[in-house]
Write a protein that holds these residues in place. Structure first.
Motif, PDB file in Angstrom:
ATOM      1  N   ARG A 126       1.479 -68.198 -40.467  1.00  0.00           N
ATOM      2  CA  ARG A 126       0.194 -67.614 -40.038  1.00  0.00           C
ATOM      3  C   ARG A 126       0.273 -66.094 -39.978  1.00  0.00           C
ATOM      4  NH1 ARG A 126      -0.191 -71.998 -36.466  1.00  0.00           N
ATOM      5  NH2 ARG A 126       0.525 -70.729 -34.734  1.00  0.00           N
ATOM      6  N   ASN A 127       1.362 -65.575 -39.433  1.00  0.00           N
ATOM      7  CA  ASN A 127       1.527 -64.119 -39.352  1.00  0.00           C
ATOM      8  C   ASN A 127       1.601 -63.488 -40.742  1.00  0.00           C
ATOM      9  OD1 ASN A 127       1.487 -64.197 -36.583  1.00  0.00           O
ATOM     10  ND2 ASN A 127       3.712 -64.093 -36.358  1.00  0.00           N
ATOM     11  N   ALA A 128       2.318 -64.133 -41.658  1.00  0.00           N
ATOM     12  CA  ALA A 128       2.426 -63.598 -43.020  1.00  0.00           C
ATOM     13  C   ALA A 128       1.064 -63.564 -43.699  1.00  0.00           C
ATOM     14  CB  ALA A 128       3.415 -64.431 -43.835  1.00  0.00           C
ATOM     15  N   LEU A 129       0.274 -64.606 -43.518  1.00  0.00           N
ATOM     16  CA  LEU A 129      -1.056 -64.632 -44.122  1.00  0.00           C
ATOM     17  C   LEU A 129      -1.952 -63.548 -43.510  1.00  0.00           C
ATOM     18  CD1 LEU A 129      -3.000 -65.987 -46.094  1.00  0.00           C
ATOM     19  CD2 LEU A 129      -3.680 -67.506 -44.227  1.00  0.00           C
ATOM     20  N   SER A 130      -1.880 -63.387 -42.206  1.00  0.00           N
ATOM     21  CA  SER A 130      -2.663 -62.328 -41.547  1.00  0.00           C
ATOM     22  C   SER A 130      -2.266 -60.955 -42.070  1.00  0.00           C
ATOM     23  CB  SER A 130      -2.454 -62.373 -40.031  1.00  0.00           C
ATOM     24  OG  SER A 130      -2.961 -63.551 -39.500  1.00  0.00           O
ATOM     25  N   LEU A 131      -0.975 -60.738 -42.224  1.00  0.00           N
ATOM     26  CA  LEU A 131      -0.497 -59.460 -42.740  1.00  0.00           C
ATOM     27  C   LEU A 131      -0.960 -59.246 -44.183  1.00  0.00           C
ATOM     28  CD1 LEU A 131       1.179 -56.895 -42.415  1.00  0.00           C
ATOM     29  CD2 LEU A 131       3.184 -58.221 -43.116  1.00  0.00           C
ATOM     30  N   ALA A 132      -0.907 -60.297 -45.003  1.00  0.00           N
ATOM     31  CA  ALA A 132      -1.359 -60.180 -46.400  1.00  0.00           C
ATOM     32  C   ALA A 132      -2.839 -59.815 -46.447  1.00  0.00           C
ATOM     33  CB  ALA A 132      -1.100 -61.488 -47.141  1.00  0.00           C
ATOM     34  N   HIS A 133      -3.660 -60.454 -45.611  1.00  0.00           N
ATOM     35  CA  HIS A 133      -5.092 -60.122 -45.583  1.00  0.00           C
ATOM     36  C   HIS A 133      -5.314 -58.682 -45.093  1.00  0.00           C
ATOM     37  CE1 HIS A 133      -6.763 -63.922 -46.756  1.00  0.00           C
ATOM     38  NE2 HIS A 133      -6.102 -64.567 -45.819  1.00  0.00           N
ATOM     39  N   TRP A 134      -4.588 -58.282 -44.071  1.00  0.00           N
ATOM     40  CA  TRP A 134      -4.727 -56.922 -43.543  1.00  0.00           C
ATOM     41  C   TRP A 134      -4.335 -55.894 -44.608  1.00  0.00           C
ATOM     42  CZ3 TRP A 134      -1.190 -52.965 -42.654  1.00  0.00           C
ATOM     43  CH2 TRP A 134      -1.683 -51.879 -41.921  1.00  0.00           C
ATOM     44  N   LEU A 135      -3.213 -56.138 -45.293  1.00  0.00           N
ATOM     45  CA  LEU A 135      -2.779 -55.213 -46.335  1.00  0.00           C
ATOM     46  C   LEU A 135      -3.799 -55.120 -47.462  1.00  0.00           C
ATOM     47  CD1 LEU A 135       1.017 -56.070 -46.591  1.00  0.00           C
ATOM     48  CD2 LEU A 135       0.031 -53.873 -45.917  1.00  0.00           C
ATOM     49  N   ALA A 136      -4.398 -56.252 -47.820  1.00  0.00           N
ATOM     50  CA  ALA A 136      -5.379 -56.265 -48.911  1.00  0.00           C
ATOM     51  C   ALA A 136      -6.591 -55.395 -48.594  1.00  0.00           C
ATOM     52  CB  ALA A 136      -5.814 -57.700 -49.197  1.00  0.00           C
ATOM     53  N   GLU A 137      -6.865 -55.177 -47.329  1.00  0.00           N
ATOM     54  CA  GLU A 137      -8.018 -54.361 -46.921  1.00  0.00           C
ATOM     55  C   GLU A 137      -7.696 -52.882 -46.792  1.00  0.00           C
ATOM     56  OE1 GLU A 137      -9.219 -56.142 -43.270  1.00  0.00           O
ATOM     57  OE2 GLU A 137      -9.867 -58.002 -44.222  1.00  0.00           O
ATOM     58  N   GLN A 138      -6.434 -52.510 -46.919  1.00  0.00           N
ATOM     59  CA  GLN A 138      -6.045 -51.114 -46.748  1.00  0.00           C
ATOM     60  C   GLN A 138      -6.392 -50.310 -47.997  1.00  0.00           C
ATOM     61  OE1 GLN A 138      -5.125 -50.186 -43.621  1.00  0.00           O
ATOM     62  NE2 GLN A 138      -5.633 -52.355 -43.375  1.00  0.00           N
ATOM     63  N   PRO A 139      -6.948 -49.132 -47.836  1.00  0.00           N
ATOM     64  CA  PRO A 139      -7.384 -48.330 -48.983  1.00  0.00           C
ATOM     65  C   PRO A 139      -6.240 -47.910 -49.899  1.00  0.00           C
ATOM     66  CG  PRO A 139      -7.697 -47.126 -46.920  1.00  0.00           C
ATOM     67  CD  PRO A 139      -7.255 -48.497 -46.560  1.00  0.00           C
ATOM     68  N   GLY A 140      -5.042 -47.747 -49.384  1.00  0.00           N
ATOM     69  CA  GLY A 140      -3.920 -47.305 -50.209  1.00  0.00           C
ATOM     70  C   GLY A 140      -3.188 -48.440 -50.915  1.00  0.00           C
ATOM     71  N   VAL A 141      -3.659 -49.673 -50.740  1.00  0.00           N
ATOM     72  CA  VAL A 141      -2.987 -50.825 -51.339  1.00  0.00           C
ATOM     73  C   VAL A 141      -3.829 -51.349 -52.500  1.00  0.00           C
ATOM     74  CG1 VAL A 141      -2.172 -53.173 -50.929  1.00  0.00           C
ATOM     75  CG2 VAL A 141      -1.897 -51.436 -49.148  1.00  0.00           C
ATOM     76  N   ASN A 142      -3.246 -51.366 -53.700  1.00  0.00           N
ATOM     77  CA  ASN A 142      -3.976 -51.843 -54.877  1.00  0.00           C
ATOM     78  C   ASN A 142      -4.010 -53.354 -54.983  1.00  0.00           C
ATOM     79  OD1 ASN A 142      -4.559 -49.248 -55.777  1.00  0.00           O
ATOM     80  ND2 ASN A 142      -2.568 -49.096 -56.786  1.00  0.00           N
ATOM     81  N   ARG A 143      -2.884 -54.000 -54.675  1.00  0.00           N
ATOM     82  CA  ARG A 143      -2.813 -55.448 -54.814  1.00  0.00           C
ATOM     83  C   ARG A 143      -1.739 -55.997 -53.887  1.00  0.00           C
ATOM     84  NH1 ARG A 143      -3.368 -58.909 -60.240  1.00  0.00           N
ATOM     85  NH2 ARG A 143      -3.203 -60.928 -59.237  1.00  0.00           N
ATOM     86  N   VAL A 144      -1.977 -57.159 -53.336  1.00  0.00           N
ATOM     87  CA  VAL A 144      -1.006 -57.821 -52.471  1.00  0.00           C
ATOM     88  C   VAL A 144      -0.497 -59.059 -53.195  1.00  0.00           C
ATOM     89  CG1 VAL A 144      -0.657 -59.011 -50.277  1.00  0.00           C
ATOM     90  CG2 VAL A 144      -2.110 -56.978 -50.370  1.00  0.00           C
ATOM     91  N   TYR A 145       0.808 -59.152 -53.336  1.00  0.00           N
ATOM     92  CA  TYR A 145       1.431 -60.324 -53.944  1.00  0.00           C
ATOM     93  C   TYR A 145       1.973 -61.205 -52.827  1.00  0.00           C
ATOM     94  CZ  TYR A 145       1.178 -57.775 -58.302  1.00  0.00           C
ATOM     95  OH  TYR A 145       0.727 -57.096 -59.402  1.00  0.00           O
ATOM     96  N   TYR A 146       1.237 -62.211 -52.489  1.00  0.00           N
ATOM     97  CA  TYR A 146       1.651 -63.152 -51.453  1.00  0.00           C
ATOM     98  C   TYR A 146       1.551 -64.559 -52.040  1.00  0.00           C
ATOM     99  CZ  TYR A 146       1.593 -65.969 -47.234  1.00  0.00           C
ATOM    100  OH  TYR A 146       1.869 -66.916 -46.274  1.00  0.00           O
ATOM    101  N   PRO A 147       2.662 -65.298 -52.106  1.00  0.00           N
ATOM    102  CA  PRO A 147       2.639 -66.620 -52.740  1.00  0.00           C
ATOM    103  C   PRO A 147       1.645 -67.592 -52.122  1.00  0.00           C
ATOM    104  CG  PRO A 147       4.886 -65.943 -52.298  1.00  0.00           C
ATOM    105  CD  PRO A 147       3.982 -64.942 -51.644  1.00  0.00           C
TER     106      PRO A 147
END
Length: 132
Positions: A88-109
């Motif tokens: 659950r924490n990893a998924l939350s972090l992946a979603h949070w990172l995906a919303e950050q302006p400096g992040v182009n893409r999140v690779y989360y399996p």
């Protein structure tokens, strides 16, 4: 084939079912979960491999103490709950990172978007990755 299954654990991946001959686990990390034991485990597919491992463990004296086994088993009782929280924490972090302006893409399996470059998600139990 030998597989180090330390971080996925037997809950999220079972290499013996996929053809591995030996599976290695660090009981110090996820399996124990309390950081009060240093140890490991090797699981064999065949009786022949098992017999060789037992012989070498006896010959070298690399078996754990009974109390270490007790502590590791204590940690196994909470493994399922701990890994659910990790997912659950990893998924939350992946979603949070995906919303950050400096992040182009999140690779989360475990993401809804299938990423061909990450093949692990197909071989790992679906419980390993939380879904939104």
């Amino acid at each position: 084939m030998v597989v180090d299954n330390t971080f996925l654990s037997p809950l999220w991946q079972r290499p013996l079912e996929r053809g591995a001959d030996l599976v290695v686990h660090s009981t110090t990390k996820y399996l124990n979960g309390h950081s009060d034991v240093v140890g490991g485990a090797v699981v064999a597919r065949t009786p022949e491999h098992h017999e060789r491992l037992v012989w070498w463990a006896n010959c070298l004296g690399v078996t754990g103490a009974p109390f270490d086994s007790f502590l590791t088993l204590r940690g196994l009782r909470t493994l399922h709950a701990r890994l659910e929280h990790h997912a659950r924490n990893a998924l939350s972090l992946a979603h949070w990172l995906a919303e950050q302006p400096g992040v182009n893409r999140v690779y989360y399996p475990g993401s809804e978007e299938r990423i061909p470059a990450i093949r692990t998600s197909r071989r790992v139990s679906s419980r390993a990755f939380a879904r939104s």
